[in-house]
Motif scaffolding. Structure first.
Motif, short mmCIF file in Angstrom:
data_model
loop_
_atom_site.label_atom_id
_atom_site.label_comp_id
_atom_site.label_asym_id
_atom_site.label_seq_id
_atom_site.Cartn_x
_atom_site.Cartn_y
_atom_site.Cartn_z
N ARG A 3 0.81 -1.21 0.00
CA ARG A 3 0.00 0.00 0.00
C ARG A 3 0.84 1.25 0.00
N ARG A 4 1.96 1.25 0.73
CA ARG A 4 2.74 2.48 0.89
C ARG A 4 3.71 2.71 -0.26
N THR A 5 3.68 1.85 -1.28
CA THR A 5 4.53 2.07 -2.43
C THR A 5 4.04 3.28 -3.20
N LEU A 6 4.93 4.20 -3.49
CA LEU A 6 4.56 5.39 -4.23
C LEU A 6 4.31 5.06 -5.69
N LEU A 7 3.48 5.86 -6.33
CA LEU A 7 3.33 5.75 -7.76
C LEU A 7 4.64 6.10 -8.43
N ALA A 8 4.86 5.57 -9.59
CA ALA A 8 6.12 5.79 -10.29
C ALA A 8 6.36 7.28 -10.50
N GLY A 9 7.54 7.71 -10.07
CA GLY A 9 7.92 9.09 -10.29
C GLY A 9 7.43 10.05 -9.25
N ARG A 335 -5.59 19.15 -13.98
CA ARG A 335 -4.64 18.53 -13.07
C ARG A 335 -4.99 18.87 -11.62
N PRO A 336 -4.95 17.88 -10.72
CA PRO A 336 -5.34 18.11 -9.33
C PRO A 336 -4.23 18.76 -8.51
N HIS A 337 -4.64 19.64 -7.60
CA HIS A 337 -3.76 20.33 -6.67
C HIS A 337 -4.36 20.22 -5.27
N ALA A 338 -3.51 20.19 -4.25
CA ALA A 338 -4.00 20.16 -2.88
C ALA A 338 -3.05 20.92 -1.97
N ILE A 339 -3.60 21.41 -0.87
CA ILE A 339 -2.81 21.93 0.23
C ILE A 339 -2.88 20.93 1.38
N ILE A 340 -1.73 20.57 1.92
CA ILE A 340 -1.67 19.74 3.13
C ILE A 340 -0.79 20.48 4.13
N SER A 341 -0.86 20.09 5.41
CA SER A 341 0.02 20.73 6.40
C SER A 341 0.34 19.76 7.52
N TYR A 342 1.56 19.90 8.03
CA TYR A 342 2.04 19.05 9.11
C TYR A 342 3.31 19.65 9.68
N VAL A 343 3.88 18.99 10.68
CA VAL A 343 5.14 19.44 11.28
C VAL A 343 6.28 18.70 10.58
N THR A 370 2.00 17.06 -12.03
CA THR A 370 2.63 17.85 -13.08
C THR A 370 2.12 17.43 -14.45
N ALA A 371 2.51 18.20 -15.46
CA ALA A 371 2.10 17.89 -16.84
C ALA A 371 2.61 16.53 -17.28
N SER A 372 3.73 16.07 -16.70
CA SER A 372 4.29 14.77 -17.07
C SER A 372 3.62 13.62 -16.32
N GLY A 373 2.72 13.94 -15.40
CA GLY A 373 2.01 12.90 -14.67
C GLY A 373 2.62 12.51 -13.34
N THR A 374 3.75 13.12 -12.98
CA THR A 374 4.36 12.85 -11.68
C THR A 374 3.76 13.79 -10.64
N TRP A 375 4.09 13.53 -9.38
CA TRP A 375 3.59 14.37 -8.29
C TRP A 375 4.74 15.20 -7.73
N ARG A 376 4.43 16.44 -7.40
CA ARG A 376 5.44 17.36 -6.89
C ARG A 376 4.90 18.05 -5.64
N LYS A 377 5.78 18.34 -4.70
CA LYS A 377 5.39 18.99 -3.45
C LYS A 377 6.35 20.13 -3.14
N THR A 378 5.80 21.29 -2.77
CA THR A 378 6.58 22.46 -2.43
C THR A 378 6.11 23.02 -1.10
N GLU A 379 7.04 23.29 -0.22
CA GLU A 379 6.69 23.93 1.05
C GLU A 379 6.37 25.40 0.83
N ILE A 380 5.31 25.87 1.46
CA ILE A 380 4.95 27.28 1.44
C ILE A 380 5.69 27.95 2.59
N PRO A 381 6.61 28.87 2.31
CA PRO A 381 7.52 29.37 3.35
C PRO A 381 6.89 30.43 4.26
N VAL A 382 5.73 30.12 4.78
CA VAL A 382 5.03 31.01 5.71
C VAL A 382 4.59 30.16 6.90
N PRO A 383 5.18 30.32 8.08
CA PRO A 383 4.77 29.51 9.23
C PRO A 383 3.28 29.65 9.50
#
Length: 474
Positions: A3-9, A335-343, A370-383
């Motif tokens: 289950r915890r195997t990531l999708l390719a890329g 293309r789907p986008h989401a906001i998540i948050s954690y420590v 992304t347009a290539s079908g992979t998933w990307r994550k970026t931290e929003i630099p605002v505490p």
């Protein structure tokens, strides 16, 4: 496949790098910006009590507490005497017309929100309210009210009597988290949880302009989840949203919450883990993972389960106080986008008090395909400086906006592939309590972001409820 195997890329961590070479057309498009465009008062004395760290008039899973339809904006809230109220204004107007919906809030529970939906097949406004793992109240307007806002008066007589069913359809005795979503054909669907926290299933009902029908449950609460600390056999899926894109695909980001706290490093944390994603191309009847494999059929025993492969797009164990029910959207390409948050792990590998730790060290992240079908994550630099949630909006140029606690707004450009997050508005002067709501429907109609927020108060002293407007790039 485990289950915890990531999708390719798929990408494991935060990406903060240069743009990946957008087209010249995208580079020429304006980047994100917000220009304050006025503020209106919904209520000088809205009900106020803090419950589950939130307010009943401003909770992330309140879809929609604010919406726009045919040149008019609508808002719902509970006033100081606990009455459910519906407001209407023409876009740009400074005053709201209000009517009472005939219901009084029962408990001091911030889960018991009011949500709105519009059935375009018959022009009705639907309200669902006051529910947390128990019964609910439902109200609908007369037909055509939403289609002729200038010709039809805004009075209580336009709304039917409150009901404890959907026109005779009872659904479940343990109802929570109503979310209305309109299908491309104009039907109205209602997403909800049957069951309780840590032991619940997501389900759908559908209104065709004549009657409501139960489509059934589509997620499972059973199956074994194991962490390095222990295991759990019961859970519920928390949705970050459920939304159709312009091509008719239904998207759902989610996180799992385990019932057994043995999966955590500390009992003061929260058992949420992993960010998952599923979609449906047949109006929620069947569900697929990101690879396109069918993982569930709504209304049958085959439901989305924690043990299904290919669901996790960003893995995270239960030790980082991952928040549930944050936010999602889709861009112009679907293309789907989401906001998540954690420590993040740089602040430690075990949160021991999820409210205090999220307030001190919580960060929001932008997850997208992304347009290539992979998933990307970026931290929003605002505490975050809050335990609460962040909302997501994409403008007509696919620039992304994170509406953070206290009404702060950060933005990232499509031209940078959403890697250049920066603070655009600091929320100064709002005195917002924390979590805010946005109008997910307005920006596409007139390029304005509307933010609904309630001022901070103390105890149970009522406070002012506002809508602040911001112009986005034209």
């Amino acid at each position: 496949m485990r289950r915890r195997t990531l999708l390719a890329g798929a990408v494991l961590g935060t990406v903060a790098g240069p743009a990946l070479g957008g087209s010249a057309a995208r580079a020429a498009a304006p980047g994100p910006s917000v220009t304050p465009a006025g503020r209106t008062a919904l209520d000088d004395r809205a009900v106020y009590f803090v419950s589950y760290d939130g307010l009943v008039n401003n909770n992330s899973f309140q879809k929609n507490g604010l919406l726009t339809h045919k040149g008019h904006q609508y808002a719902v809230w509970y006033t100081a005497d606990r009455s459910a109220v519906v407001g209407r204004r023409a876009l740009g107007a400074s005053t709201w017309q209000t009517v009472r919906a005939g219901h009084t809030l029962r408990y001091d529970d911030s889960h018991n929100v009011i949500s709105m939906g519009v059935s375009r097949t018959d022009g009705r406004l639907h309200l669902h309210m006051d529910s947390h793992s128990d019964g609910f109240t439902y109200v609908k307007s007369t037909a055509g009210l939403m289609d002729d806002p200038y010709g039809l008066s805004w009075t209580a007589s336009r709304f039917g009597a409150p009901q404890s069913t959907l026109e005779g359809l009872a659904l479940t005795s343990q109802f929570t988290y109503p979310q209305f979503v309109s299908t491309p054909e104009g039907r109205l669907q209602l997403s909800y949880r049957a069951g309780v926290s840590g032991n619940g299933r997501n389900a759908l009902a559908e209104y065709d302009g004549t009657r409501w029908t139960a489509l059934g449950e589509w997620t499972a609460s059973t199956g074994t989840y194991r962490s390095e600390h222990g295991s759990s056999t019961v859970r519920n899926m928390y949705l970050h949203g459920i939304d159709y894109d312009r091509r008719g695909r239904l998207h759902a980001f989610f996180t799992w919450r385990e019932q057994n706290s043995a999966v955590m490093c500390s009992p003061g944390g929260i058992t949420n883990h992993d960010t998952g994603y599923a979609y449906s191309d047949d109006r929620g009847r069947t569900w697929r993972n990101d690879a396109g494999t069918v993982v569930a059929t709504t209304g049958t025993a085959d439901r989305v389960s924690v043990t299904d492969p290919g669901l996790v797009v960003d893995p995270l164990n239960p030790d980082h106080s991952l928040m549930n029910q944050e936010s999602q959207s889709t861009d112009s390409a679907g293309r789907p986008h989401a906001i998540i948050s954690y420590v993040p792990g740089r602040f430690g590998q075990c949160t021991t008090d999820y409210v205090a730790d999220r307030t001190a060290n919580g960060r929001a992240f932008h997850v997208r395909r992304t347009a290539s079908g992979t998933w990307r994550k970026t931290e929003i630099p605002v505490p975050l400086h809050s335990s609460q949630r962040t909302r997501l909006l994409l403008d007509r140029y696919d620039n992304a906006y994170a509406i953070l606690p206290y009404g702060r707004i950060a933005g990232a450009s499509a031209a940078s592939d959403h890697t250049d997050w920066t603070l655009l508005y600091d929320g100064a002067g709002l005195n917002a309590f924390g979590e805010v709501l946005i109008d997910e429907t307005r920006s596409a109609q007139d390029g304005v972001l509307s933010v609904m927020y309630q001022e901070r108060s103390t105890g149970t002293t009522p406070s002012a409820l506002h809508v602040a407007d911001f112009r986005l790039p034209a």
